[in-house]
Design an enzyme around this catalytic site. Structure first.
Site, short mmCIF file in Angstrom:
data_model
loop_
_atom_site.label_atom_id
_atom_site.label_comp_id
_atom_site.label_asym_id
_atom_site.label_seq_id
_atom_site.Cartn_x
_atom_site.Cartn_y
_atom_site.Cartn_z
N THR A 86 -17.09 1.36 2.12
CA THR A 86 -15.54 1.49 2.75
C THR A 86 -15.39 3.32 2.86
OG1 THR A 86 -14.68 1.99 0.45
CG2 THR A 86 -14.66 -0.44 1.26
N ASN A 121 -5.67 -3.83 -6.83
CA ASN A 121 -6.90 -3.15 -6.18
C ASN A 121 -6.60 -1.55 -5.63
OD1 ASN A 121 -9.01 -3.21 -3.68
ND2 ASN A 121 -7.34 -2.65 -2.83
N ASP A 164 0.97 -1.20 0.02
CA ASP A 164 0.00 0.23 -0.11
C ASP A 164 0.85 1.22 -0.04
OD1 ASP A 164 -3.26 0.34 0.79
OD2 ASP A 164 -1.95 2.01 0.89
N LYS A 169 -11.68 3.19 -15.12
CA LYS A 169 -12.41 1.59 -14.90
C LYS A 169 -12.51 0.88 -16.20
CE LYS A 169 -11.73 1.62 -10.27
NZ LYS A 169 -10.77 0.83 -9.90
N TYR A 183 -12.71 8.75 -13.16
CA TYR A 183 -12.73 7.46 -12.79
C TYR A 183 -13.34 6.28 -13.71
CZ TYR A 183 -14.04 3.92 -8.94
OH TYR A 183 -14.26 3.10 -8.24
N ILE A 243 -19.78 -0.40 -2.35
CA ILE A 243 -19.38 -1.19 -1.26
C ILE A 243 -18.91 -0.39 -0.09
CG2 ILE A 243 -17.46 -2.81 -0.49
CD1 ILE A 243 -19.28 -3.77 -3.02
N1 LIG Z 1 -15.64 1.11 -2.50
C1 LIG Z 1 -16.74 0.90 -3.46
O1 LIG Z 1 -17.76 0.97 -3.50
C2 LIG Z 1 -15.93 0.57 -4.90
C3 LIG Z 1 -16.58 0.27 -6.05
C4 LIG Z 1 -16.01 -0.20 -7.10
C5 LIG Z 1 -14.82 -0.07 -7.30
N2 LIG Z 1 -13.87 0.01 -6.31
C6 LIG Z 1 -12.42 -0.16 -6.46
O2 LIG Z 1 -12.38 -0.79 -5.42
C7 LIG Z 1 -10.81 -0.73 -4.83
C8 LIG Z 1 -10.64 -0.51 -3.47
O3 LIG Z 1 -11.48 0.56 -3.02
P1 LIG Z 1 -11.98 0.76 -1.43
O4 LIG Z 1 -13.32 1.10 -1.51
O5 LIG Z 1 -11.14 -0.15 -0.58
O6 LIG Z 1 -11.02 2.22 -1.48
P2 LIG Z 1 -10.02 2.65 -0.12
O7 LIG Z 1 -9.97 4.13 -0.40
O8 LIG Z 1 -10.77 2.18 1.15
O9 LIG Z 1 -8.69 1.84 -0.04
C9 LIG Z 1 -7.93 2.11 -1.40
C10 LIG Z 1 -6.58 1.49 -0.86
O10 LIG Z 1 -5.66 2.01 -2.10
C11 LIG Z 1 -4.33 2.56 -1.54
N3 LIG Z 1 -3.87 3.53 -2.48
C12 LIG Z 1 -4.33 4.69 -3.14
N4 LIG Z 1 -3.67 5.27 -3.87
C13 LIG Z 1 -2.45 4.31 -3.86
C14 LIG Z 1 -1.30 4.23 -4.88
N5 LIG Z 1 -1.22 5.25 -5.60
N6 LIG Z 1 -0.78 3.20 -4.63
C15 LIG Z 1 -0.99 2.03 -3.74
N7 LIG Z 1 -1.97 1.95 -3.04
C16 LIG Z 1 -2.79 3.37 -3.18
C17 LIG Z 1 -5.10 3.43 -0.25
O11 LIG Z 1 -3.94 3.72 0.58
C18 LIG Z 1 -5.94 2.57 0.36
O12 LIG Z 1 -5.33 1.83 1.41
C19 LIG Z 1 -10.28 0.69 -5.86
O13 LIG Z 1 -9.84 0.12 -6.93
C20 LIG Z 1 -11.60 1.13 -5.91
O14 LIG Z 1 -11.79 1.98 -7.28
C21 LIG Z 1 -14.60 0.36 -5.04
#
Ligand SMILES: NC(=O)c1ccc[n+]([C@@H]2O[C@H](COP(=O)([O-])OP(=O)(O)OC[C@H]3O[C@@H](n4cnc5c(N)ncnc54)[C@H](O)[C@@H]3O)[C@@H](O)[C@H]2O)c1
Length: 261
Positions: free
Chosen positions: A191, A90, A37, A160, A156, A189
């Site tokens: 988060t 991720n 991370d 994606k 975004y 989701i």
């Molecule tokens: N939460 C949702 O509803 C949702 C929906 C669709 C897709 N996603 C995708 O799922 C993935 C995880 O999302 P989440 O909700 O857990 O987000 P989150 O913000 O809770 O976690 C994201 C993590 O990525 C890390 N991060 C950010 N920039 C970074 C970088 N440059 N290098 C390495 N790490 C980095 C952050 O430190 C964090 O730990 C993402 O790709 C997001 O786009 C999430």
């Protein structure tokens, strides 16, 4: 026996949210999880938790948008373990909602640097070692924003969609090496990424979702864990929506459902 015993699993953005849940479940299934991370403290706490529960894990700082950093960290892992069996791309950010004509070059580029370039750098480096070992399982986190777009987040959504293109093409090229590449498109989701949005729209979204709840990180983690298991070798180049059916329901469906109830 656990499904992923002794597999080396590399996850990006594993320090919290969906990544955390994936890392924990892979660890529970016996994988040796390399939790990376940009936030090292987050990655460390997840790795510690996996180990406290009897699993195997390590943590490394990694900003996926930095090509040379990705290569260096992947090399470090390959030198230590000799292979990477599983890659989960991720890491991600959401960005601030804006009209498409108000997004700056910097905001657009940052979105692509992390999601598209980051997934590509990691996939490229992992594919090199996976090809040598003639085995690999790769899962890329796309989004439901790559189903019909997402108002306010054109950067975004575009990033994606690009991840789906990378997934499908890499799947065609790497299949002959017994490497599968799939994508997951989560809906909303719960988060930190969706916190603010859910305060505004949580109950409306829940009502519009066929299974009448929002998603939790574990809903995504369960599918990732299935897709990266050795027996899923015939499933590649696919994008799986994980949203409780939300993407299906149009205004017309809502009216029809009301008429039925
Ligand atoms: N939460 C949702 O509803 C949702 C929906 C669709 C897709 N996603 C995708 O799922 C993935 C995880 O999302 P989440 O909700 O857990 O987000 P989150 O913000 O809770 O976690 C994201 C993590 O990525 C890390 N991060 C950010 N920039 C970074 C970088 N440059 N290098 C390495 N790490 C980095 C952050 O430190 C964090 O730990 C993402 O790709 C997001 O786009 C999430």
């Amino acid at each position: 026996m656990a499904k992923l015993t002794n597999q080396i699993a590399f996850i990006t953005g594993g320090g919290r949210g969906i990544g955390r849940s994936i890392a924990e479940l892979l660890g529970k299934e016996g994988a040796h999880v390399i939790v990376t991370d940009i936030d090292l403290a987050g990655a460390q706490s997840v790795a510690n938790e996996i180990e406290q529960k009897g699993g195997k894990a390590a943590s490394l700082a990694l900003d996926v948008s930095q090509s040379s950093q990705v290569a260096a960290v992947m090399n470090q892992v390959v030198e230590k373990f000799g292979r990477i069996d599983i890659l989960v791309n991720n890491a991600g950010i959401a960005g601030n909602p804006k009209w498409v004509d108000e997004i700056s070059d910097q905001e657009w580029t940052r979105m692509f640097d992390i999601h598209v370039n980051g997934s590509f750098y990691c996939l490229r480096e992992a594919a090199k070692v996976m090809k040598k070992n003639r085995y690999g399982r790769i899962v890329n986190l796309s989004s439901c924003a790559a189903v019909t777009g997402l108002a306010g987040l054109s950067h975004y959504a575009a990033a994606k969609y690009a991840i789906v293109g990378l997934t499908e093409t890499a799947a065609m090229e790497l299949g002959v090496y017994n490497i599968t590449v799939n994508a997951i498109k989560p809906g909303v989701i719960r988060t930190a990424l969706t916190d603010g949005f859910l305060e505004l729209a949580g109950s409306v979204l829940t009502d519009a979702t066929p299974v009448r709840r929002l998603g939790d990180p574990i809903d995504v983690a369960r599918l990732v864990t299935a897709l990266v298991s050795p027996e899923f070798g015939f499933v590649t180049g696919c994008s799986y929506i994980v949203d409780g059916g939300f993407h299906l329901v149009t205004e017309m469906d809502k009216t029809m459902l009301k008429m039925l109830s």
